[in-house]
Scaffold this motif. Sequence first.
Motif, PDB file in Angstrom:
ATOM      1  N   HIS A  30      -4.282  -8.085 -10.347  1.00 21.19           N
ATOM      2  CA  HIS A  30      -4.346  -7.659  -8.950  1.00 21.19           C
ATOM      3  C   HIS A  30      -4.681  -8.845  -8.059  1.00 21.19           C
ATOM      4  O   HIS A  30      -5.552  -9.646  -8.374  1.00 21.19           O
ATOM      5  CB  HIS A  30      -5.410  -6.573  -8.768  1.00 21.19           C
ATOM      6  CG  HIS A  30      -5.068  -5.293  -9.467  1.00 21.19           C
ATOM      7  ND1 HIS A  30      -4.048  -4.470  -9.058  1.00 21.19           N
ATOM      8  CD2 HIS A  30      -5.605  -4.709 -10.575  1.00 21.19           C
ATOM      9  CE1 HIS A  30      -3.977  -3.423  -9.866  1.00 21.19           C
ATOM     10  NE2 HIS A  30      -4.908  -3.553 -10.805  1.00 21.19           N
ATOM     11  N   TYR A  63      -6.849  -4.065  -3.877  1.00 18.92           N
ATOM     12  CA  TYR A  63      -5.411  -3.828  -3.835  1.00 18.92           C
ATOM     13  C   TYR A  63      -5.044  -2.626  -4.713  1.00 18.92           C
ATOM     14  O   TYR A  63      -5.474  -2.516  -5.851  1.00 18.92           O
ATOM     15  CB  TYR A  63      -4.670  -5.059  -4.321  1.00 18.92           C
ATOM     16  CG  TYR A  63      -3.183  -4.989  -4.226  1.00 18.92           C
ATOM     17  CD1 TYR A  63      -2.532  -4.976  -3.001  1.00 18.92           C
ATOM     18  CD2 TYR A  63      -2.410  -4.906  -5.389  1.00 18.92           C
ATOM     19  CE1 TYR A  63      -1.157  -4.922  -2.918  1.00 18.92           C
ATOM     20  CE2 TYR A  63      -1.016  -4.833  -5.303  1.00 18.92           C
ATOM     21  CZ  TYR A  63      -0.406  -4.853  -4.072  1.00 18.92           C
ATOM     22  OH  TYR A  63       0.957  -4.794  -3.992  1.00 18.92           O
ATOM     23  N   CYS A 118      -1.809  -0.674  -6.345  1.00 24.85           N
ATOM     24  CA  CYS A 118      -0.390  -0.925  -6.585  1.00 24.85           C
ATOM     25  C   CYS A 118       0.192   0.122  -7.527  1.00 24.85           C
ATOM     26  O   CYS A 118      -0.445   1.103  -7.870  1.00 24.85           O
ATOM     27  CB  CYS A 118      -0.193  -2.340  -7.148  1.00 24.85           C
ATOM     28  SG  CYS A 118      -0.820  -2.508  -8.822  1.00 24.85           S
TER      29      CYS A 118
END
Length: 327
Positions: A314, A319, A321
């Motif tokens: 990451h 974050y 995702c």
Amino acid sequence: MTVTRHIDPLVSFEMLLLELFQGVFQNDAARRQFGFSQISQVTTSDGLLSWYLWFSEKPGAYSLTVTEGQVVSESDNVSGNQQDTDILEGRLAIRYFPDMEDEMFDSLSCYEQIFRMGPSFDANGTPSFEGGRTMHDGFFVAGYMNILIHSSKADVDFFCSAPDRWRDYRLDGLTLTNDKGESRRVLSPGAVDRDFPGWDISFFILDKIISSFCFVFGQAPRCVGAASRPFVHYEIDSKQTVRTVKDPDITECAFGVSFSNHAGENLLKKRYGSFAERFDSPDYSVIGMWKDPDGIPARWKRPEWWTIRTTHFHADPDYVCSCYADV
């Protein structure tokens, strides 16, 4: 009109290393995983590129300095058409600047220690701008890295070479004079002046570079090879004359890692042959060639090189995702 292709190998190596370093430092999880802490790019007095690198596992600092680059031609008749292909080859010097509290500090020569403790170093533990330009070429050198770029930045061979120890003896001892004019003998005749662990220092940073390449280009090594040969120690007299002496107790190791994006079997065979030729020298004894980590001796085995390409890093802690999914 004939078009002549001009290739600057130094620019190619600069771009390759910059891509590796930027890829790692822009992803905080990858940076921490590989142990990178800080980086700084400088230029030597000869206009060559150099990078200072700090790692979380090491109290000192490294430098990688491009010392030379060249374009070499290799005959290519894989497709049935005889032609020459350009290969870029660069050589980098690996240096390590121990922290003064680092146990490796004592393995430096007396002159290296004096230089390290003097005004030529800055608060970051690396040579200052002027210090780097006045430093003796042999100071702090642990080993060398050769990089061969084949058809693209993704088709690269890395080679590292260094002895177990860089060992110097002072045949007449060593007497130093301080700024007050006072003399003191610091080494007795025949004493060891330098005993720098070249291979351990060099392989550490090779590991970091290979890990970075696996991450940035999403590849695993196609082949790994190692060879060794008996090395030497150096004897220095009071006139600073250096004599090279064969030493059966010191071994130089050469280690290489090959990457290739070529899918064709013929091209892969050609690349393997080119890679293996680097170890085909009457001075070296081949230790082994491996296409996976299973048979590699423990001192060089890095299974993560084969798994980094499938590891998800990451870019930052917050974050979110695609590896997270609602169920």
